[in-house]
Design a protein around this motif. Structure first.
Motif, PDB file in Angstrom:
ATOM      1  N   ALA A  50       0.824  -1.217   0.000  1.00 18.48           N
ATOM      2  CA  ALA A  50       0.000   0.000   0.000  1.00 18.48           C
ATOM      3  C   ALA A  50       0.852   1.259   0.000  1.00 18.48           C
ATOM      4  N   VAL A  51       1.886   1.287   0.834  1.00 17.41           N
ATOM      5  CA  VAL A  51       2.701   2.486   0.990  1.00 17.41           C
ATOM      6  C   VAL A  51       3.732   2.603  -0.132  1.00 17.41           C
ATOM      7  N   GLY A  52       4.366   1.477  -0.466  1.00 15.36           N
ATOM      8  CA  GLY A  52       5.470   1.513  -1.420  1.00 15.36           C
ATOM      9  C   GLY A  52       5.058   1.854  -2.831  1.00 15.36           C
ATOM     10  N   ILE A  53       3.802   1.622  -3.181  1.00 15.29           N
ATOM     11  CA  ILE A  53       3.373   1.872  -4.558  1.00 15.29           C
ATOM     12  C   ILE A  53       3.112   3.358  -4.806  1.00 15.29           C
ATOM     13  N   ALA A  54       2.939   4.123  -3.725  1.00 18.46           N
ATOM     14  CA  ALA A  54       2.521   5.521  -3.869  1.00 18.46           C
ATOM     15  C   ALA A  54       3.562   6.364  -4.598  1.00 18.46           C
ATOM     16  N   ASP A  55       4.815   6.334  -4.140  1.00 18.36           N
ATOM     17  CA  ASP A  55       5.860   7.154  -4.766  1.00 18.36           C
ATOM     18  C   ASP A  55       6.048   6.785  -6.228  1.00 18.36           C
ATOM     19  N   SER A  56       6.114   5.502  -6.516  1.00 14.87           N
ATOM     20  CA  SER A  56       6.372   5.061  -7.888  1.00 14.87           C
ATOM     21  C   SER A  56       5.246   5.473  -8.823  1.00 14.87           C
ATOM     22  N   VAL A  57       4.003   5.434  -8.360  1.00 17.68           N
ATOM     23  CA  VAL A  57       2.883   5.833  -9.213  1.00 17.68           C
ATOM     24  C   VAL A  57       2.959   7.324  -9.534  1.00 17.68           C
TER      25      VAL A  57
END
Length: 347
Positions: A50-57
């Motif tokens: 949930a958290v790790g996908i935010a920056d990359s998106v």
């Protein structure tokens, strides 16, 4: 969801690759630390997803928009990092600090979950800033559908308008946020830590109804146990100790949450009454240690099915005072425990 919103295969795959690599490295770190698997650690991959996908998106979306405007892949990747670095850094660091704060928790599983998640968030940030733009720089495909706002989805158009709204209403937003913070502070000051096991069930739940029925007619279902220890063998049968034990029983039964109490002193009083031919007026704990030992020996030799091993140890150094307790809230239990400790300290 990424395919639906981004409409770009590589743009969907690369954020998932960032998360997958983060989870794999995090699990490797778990093995390096030599920690044991537990129920809290097992949810770390879910949190990192949930958290790790935010920056990359964020980086992928910005990159695709630049590509839609005709910017070359390498330049679009550089500009994406340049514009997204600070916001991604701030969100990642604050999230990591929040989880690392669990290192102050008194439970090892919480500490391990906090450490792994905090480190995992930083791992995801580093992959998003370094590895992801490097991969994006090789994407030379068409991204013309990102050229104008009109071609965006409804969600994307709404997100584009949010900064304009925030800028126009910034003072109103700050005032509402301050008011909510003050209200939350007032609410926090009124919080009470409380737990009542019987209230985990609905009022009409059969288990709750049966428990309340038994408690009303038989007595408390919970227990409160006290262990008394003497400083030498046989010391627990001293008359002063037996009287204190008897007084403790009487005090326990006077408390509103306790329905019945029991100890070795109660058995000795019954034996004493029997030895005096059932004279209830003379029912008392033995007046000497020797008499108490004789009563215990007599009881043990009487062939009764119930021995006193659950109330006194074989060396007569430790004795147990037990009681039955009604279901109540933890605040009520705490009040009873504090009162009990005060009595024990006094005696």
């Amino acid at each position: 969801l990424l395919i639906f919103t981004l409409r770009h295969f590589a743009g969907t795959l690369l954020p998932l690759a960032v998360v997958a690599c983060t989870v794999l490295m995090n699990r490797a770190l778990f093995q390096v630390f030599g920690w044991q698997e537990n129920s809290l650690v097992t949810i770390v991959p879910l949190i990192l997803t949930a958290v790790g996908i935010a920056d990359s998106v964020h980086i992928v979306v910005y990159f695709l928009n630049l590509r839609g405007q005709g910017v070359e892949p390498k330049e679009a990747a550089r500009e994406s990092v340049r514009r997204m670095f600070k916001p991604c850094l701030l969100t990642s660091v604050t999230t990591a600090v929040g989880f690392l704060a669990l290192l102050a928790a008194p439970m090892a599983p919480l500490q391990e979950m906090g450490a792994l998640t905090g480190i995992g968030v930083i791992m995801a940030f580093l992959l998003s800033i370094f590895a992801l733009p490097a991969a994006l720089s090789y994407l030379t495909g068409d991204a013309s559908h990102y050229v104008s706002e009109r071609s965006m989805s409804g969600i994307a158009r709404m997100v584009v308008r949010i900064p304009v709204f925030v800028q126009r209403r910034r003072w109103s937003i700050l005032a509402v946020a301050a008011a909510c913070t003050l209200l939350a502070g007032w609410g926090i000051a009124r919080l009470k830590v409380e737990s009542n096991a019987i209230e985990f069930f609905r009022a009409d739940d059969p288990k709750r109804l049966e428990t309340e029925y038994i408690q009303e007619r038989v007595g408390g279902i919970g227990t409160l146990e006290i262990v008394l220890s003497a400083d030498r063998e046989g010391g627990i049968t001293e008359p002063s100790v037996l009287r204190a034990m008897d007084d403790l029983e009487t005090w326990l039964e006077s408390r509103p949450l306790i329905t019945v109490s029991y100890s070795m002193a109660e058995y000795l009083k019954e034996i004493d009454r029997a030895m005096r031919e059932g004279d209830a007026s003379s029912r008392a704990v033995p007046g000497s240690r020797e008499l108490a030992e004789q009563y215990l020996l007599l009881y043990g030799a009487s062939g009764t099915q119930e021995n006193l091993g659950h109330l006194i140890d074989i060396t007569h150094t430790h004795a147990r005072v037990g009681s039955r307790v009604k279901f109540a809230g933890s605040i009520e239990y705490r009040s009873e425990i504090l009162a009990l400790r005060a009595l024990l300290d006094e005696r």
